[in-house]
Design a protein around this motif. Structure first.
Motif, PDB file in Angstrom:
ATOM      1  N   PRO A 101     -39.205 -97.493 -10.078  1.00 17.43           N
ATOM      2  CA  PRO A 101     -40.104 -98.380  -9.333  1.00 17.43           C
ATOM      3  C   PRO A 101     -41.337 -97.562  -8.944  1.00 17.43           C
ATOM      4  CG  PRO A 101     -38.189 -97.800  -7.989  1.00 17.43           C
ATOM      5  CD  PRO A 101     -38.034 -97.130  -9.323  1.00 17.43           C
ATOM      6  N   PRO A 102     -42.539 -98.026  -9.252  1.00 14.15           N
ATOM      7  CA  PRO A 102     -43.736 -97.221  -8.969  1.00 14.15           C
ATOM      8  C   PRO A 102     -43.952 -97.022  -7.470  1.00 14.15           C
ATOM      9  CG  PRO A 102     -44.336 -99.399  -9.782  1.00 14.15           C
ATOM     10  CD  PRO A 102     -42.850 -99.296  -9.868  1.00 14.15           C
ATOM     11  N   ALA A 103     -44.551 -95.900  -7.132  1.00 13.89           N
ATOM     12  CA  ALA A 103     -44.827 -95.579  -5.732  1.00 13.89           C
ATOM     13  C   ALA A 103     -45.944 -96.471  -5.198  1.00 13.89           C
ATOM     14  CB  ALA A 103     -45.226 -94.113  -5.606  1.00 13.89           C
ATOM     15  N   GLU A 104     -45.910 -96.722  -3.906  1.00 16.25           N
ATOM     16  CA  GLU A 104     -46.919 -97.580  -3.268  1.00 16.25           C
ATOM     17  C   GLU A 104     -48.251 -96.862  -3.111  1.00 16.25           C
ATOM     18  OE1 GLU A 104     -46.569-100.804  -2.373  1.00 16.25           O
ATOM     19  OE2 GLU A 104     -44.570-100.797  -3.258  1.00 16.25           O
ATOM     20  N   THR A 105     -48.201 -95.557  -2.895  1.00 16.98           N
ATOM     21  CA  THR A 105     -49.429 -94.801  -2.642  1.00 16.98           C
ATOM     22  C   THR A 105     -49.532 -93.630  -3.615  1.00 16.98           C
ATOM     23  OG1 THR A 105     -48.298 -93.405  -1.035  1.00 16.98           O
ATOM     24  CG2 THR A 105     -49.405 -95.359  -0.172  1.00 16.98           C
ATOM     25  N   GLY A 106     -50.681 -92.996  -3.618  1.00 18.63           N
ATOM     26  CA  GLY A 106     -50.874 -91.817  -4.453  1.00 18.63           C
ATOM     27  C   GLY A 106     -51.371 -92.170  -5.847  1.00 18.63           C
TER      28      GLY A 106
END
Length: 174
Positions: free
Chosen positions: A50-55
């Motif tokens: 699942p892709p990260a929300e930030t960065g």
């Protein structure tokens, strides 16, 4: 009579050919793409599934898995060689949508997801065998251990070889 010539390298093409045109319907990369698309990467334990929300956005683990399976299938093990394939191989360009991750990203993906990759490769091999996509002509594991026989009578160094050659030449002349 002249030779068959290709297009000049600096000619501008009005209607560029699609990369899709270069990949035949029975090309193995199509199977790799379909196989990985059908996997639940998060359930298999892949990091960053699942892709990260930030960065900064990461590469999709599915794309890196496609590249790794391509290397597995074509005996390209080195992450540097896999990186090179992303830049020169049309099959890999098609498979990854012209993405070109660097060797460190590929190596880190392998290191961080080793257990999940082993599980996927096992399933990939079984599915290929079940669908009879690839022959099983090369399956070998060599774990043999042999005792070396290297006593003084059976080993040779430069001095012994010179002496043996001299003795053989004397027999021939004699």
């Amino acid at each position: 009579m002249d030779y068959i010539r290709g297009v000049t390298r600096n000619q501008v093409v009005l209607f560029p050919e699609s990369v899709e045109d270069y990949i035949t319907a029975d090309n193995p990369v199509r199977f790799i793409d379909a196989f990985v698309s059908g996997l639940d990467l998060a359930a298999l334990g892949f990091q960053r599934a699942p892709p990260a929300e930030t960065g900064r956005p990461a590469y999709d683990p599915g794309d890196l898995l496609r590249l790794y399976l391509y290397g597995y299938l074509n005996r390209v093990r080195s992450s540097r060689m896999l990186e090179r394939e992303t830049k020169v191989n049309l099959e890999v360009m098609w498979l990854l949508g012209k993405l070109s991750p660097d060797f460190k990203t590929i190596a880190d993906f392998r290191r961080d997801n080793l257990k999940a990759i082993k599980q996927v490769c096992r399933e990939f091999s079984l599915r290929c065998r079940k669908l009879k996509l690839f022959g099983g002509e090369l399956v070998a594991i060599d774990g043999s251990k042999f005792k070396a026989v290297n006593n003084r009578r059976r080993n040779f160094n430069e001095a012994r070889l010179t002496k043996a050659i001299k003795a053989i030449e004397e027999k021939i002349d004699g």
